[in-house]
Each structure stands twice: as C-alpha cells, then as structure tokens.
Motif scaffolding. Structure first.
Motif: not given
Length: 310
Positions: A9-35
């Motif tokens: 859910l945290r990952i989903f909300l980050a993607v929904a906020e930024h509408l970008h998988f890479t930016r969501a990964a950067e905000v969450l400090y995880i890899t883009q493949p994990a997102v």
C-alpha cells in the motif's frame, strides 16, 4: 491466497502520488524493480489494472483511485494505532502534533509548550505555524492533534471540529512615532477613514476579528484606505514602526514596543452609534480538535494542562 500488505500500500500510494515508478522508488529508498513487482502483484492478485501505461507515462485507473482513497485511510489508522501503542509507557515517549496560528504560536504558545515539556520531558512536540484558516483545515484533516488559534473557525470545517476557549487576547490600534495620531489621547470611529492602513491577509484570525469589530459598529472595512496587505503580524508591526499608516495588532506581540515607545496604542471612541464607549476588541484563543478522530493520550494530557492554566 496472499494478502495485501502495508508495504504494498505504501508503494502504491507513492506511485499514485508521483505517477512515476522511478520517482516512487527514490522517495521510498527502494529499487525500481521492487516498486514494479509490488504493483504487479496487487494487479495480479485482484485482477484489476491500477495504472494504465501510456508510452513512457502512467495514469491512475478508476480501480487505482478507489484503492488510493482506501489505502490512505488504512495507513492513517495504522499510524494512529502505532502511536497509541507507543504511548502505553506512561507518556515517556511519543509525538504531539500541534498547529497554531502565527501570533498564538509565536507569543502565547511557547510558554505552554515549555510547561508541558517539564511535565513530559520525553515527548517530542511538533508545532506547525500557519494562518487561522490553515490551522482549521489542518485540524479537520488530522494533520494536527490539536489546533490553537484566535479568530473565527473556518465555516467549511466548523461541523467537524470541537472548540474550547483557553485564553484571550486584545487587538490594539497602533501607530508609529511619525504618525499624526501618536500624541492623541484617543480617536473616534470617523477618524478611521482618515489614515492609511496596514492589514493582514484575509485568512488571518487577526484580520477577521478586526473586520468583524468594525462591522459590529456599522463600518464597512472595505472603505478603509488599505495600502499594504502582509502575511505576518511581525511584518505589519515593522511597517507601522517605520511610519507606514496604522494597524490592528494583537496585544501579545507589542508589549515591548509599547514599553519602548516605538509604538503607541490609541483608544477608539464610538461616537457614531450613540455609545460614547471605547471600542474594545477582545478575541478568544481557541483550542480545536476533531470531533471523531482518535485522540491520543498525549493530546488529552496537553488539553488538561491548558485547562488548568486558564
């Protein structure tokens, strides 16, 4: 059958906020493949598309919008539950989130926070300052455990909030040394139209109270000669000290200037409404809290302390 996880859910909300998988990964400090894997897992598990891939961009779908609303509620409740569990230590640790209007936060609240910290030294007090309207909205949205402000509660959120008077302040009409009123014992209501004015913005509790006091005496605030509108009472005070017109300023913040003589408070006599009385603008300091949101033990402890200080 696997279950939806909080991390998903945290990952989903980050993607929904930024509408970008890479930016969501950067905000969450995880890899883009994990997102990508987390979103794909949710979509596969429930047989829905949460995002449409359009070229190099993504757009949230109707299913995604539904999950976004519910995910926010879930994570908010989880955060409140975690706070409640942490507080099961006799208030030795935890965070108190306060919101305060600018004058109240700068001049009235620090002493109260200091006393609270003496009682509960392990508590972290997070205080946000903004104008009165923003404090009302923030308290209604759950950004603050308690809101503190002077002025009128914003009408759009009034039904959501409980309010209680925990103090009071006066507005003083002040001028600087170079102003023609500086040596006068008082002025009359009609005199208000003969000078320039420095005002706060419309969302300010100070401005709301001044305008309401004028309307109560049948004076239209829009008829005053306003030459400056500023976003803090400190800026208003500095402008008036430098000879720019008159202003209505909370008594809390001008005690030193009145003692030093850099500002003068001028009483206003109502000679229009057959009263011949001094115009006294007293405004309550209000404590706000949401009517239905969970209230932490910390918030209750702070409330109790405020009540004992009235």
């Amino acid at each position: 059958m696997s279950s939806m996880t909080l991390d998903q859910l945290r990952i989903f909300l980050a993607v929904a906020e930024h509408l970008h998988f890479t930016r969501a990964a950067e905000v969450l400090y995880i890899t883009q493949p994990a997102v990508s894997a987390a979103i794909q897992s949710l979509e596969t598990e429930y047989g829905v598309r949460l995002f449409d891939r359009i070229g190099r961009h993504i757009e949230i779908t109707e299913a995604g919008k539904l999950l976004q609303v519910e995910a926010k509620k879930i994570l908010e409740q989880v955060a409140l539950t975690e706070r409640g569990l942490r507080e099961l230590n006799n208030l030795q640790r935890g965070e108190l989130k306060l919101g305060a209007s600018l004058t109240i936060g700068n001049y009235w609240l620090p002493d109260k926070i200091s006393q609270f910290k003496q009682l509960y030294p392990g508590i972290f007090v997070n205080c946000t300052l903004a104008n009165a309207d923003d404090i009302c909205e923030g308290t209604a949205l759950g950004l603050f455990d308690i809101g503190l402000m002077a002025g009128e509660v914003k009408p759009s959120v009034k039904k959501s909030l409980d309010k209680e008077v925990v103090g009071s302040d006066r507005l003083q009409i002040v001028v600087g040394k170079s102003h023609p009123w500086f040596k006068r014992k008082n002025i009359f209501l009609n005199d208000l139209f003969t000078t320039d004015w420095v005002m706060r913005e419309s969302g300010s509790g100070t401005q709301q109270m001044f305008e309401q006091a004028l309307r109560n005496r049948n004076i239209d605030p829009s008829e005053l000669q306003v030459i400056l509108i500023l976003t803090s009472s400190e800026m208003v005070k500095a402008a008036v000290e430098n000879g720019v017109g008159a202003a209505a300023i909370p008594e809390l913040m001008i005690k030193k200037e009145l003692q030093l003589g850099t500002l003068r408070s001028i009483p206003i006599i109502d000679n229009v409404n057959n009263l011949n009385q001094k115009l006294d603008i007293v405004r309550p300091i209000l404590k706000l809290k949401h009517q239905q949101r969970f209230q932490t033990r910390l918030a209750k402890a702070f409330e109790e302390m405020l009540i004992t200080l009235i």
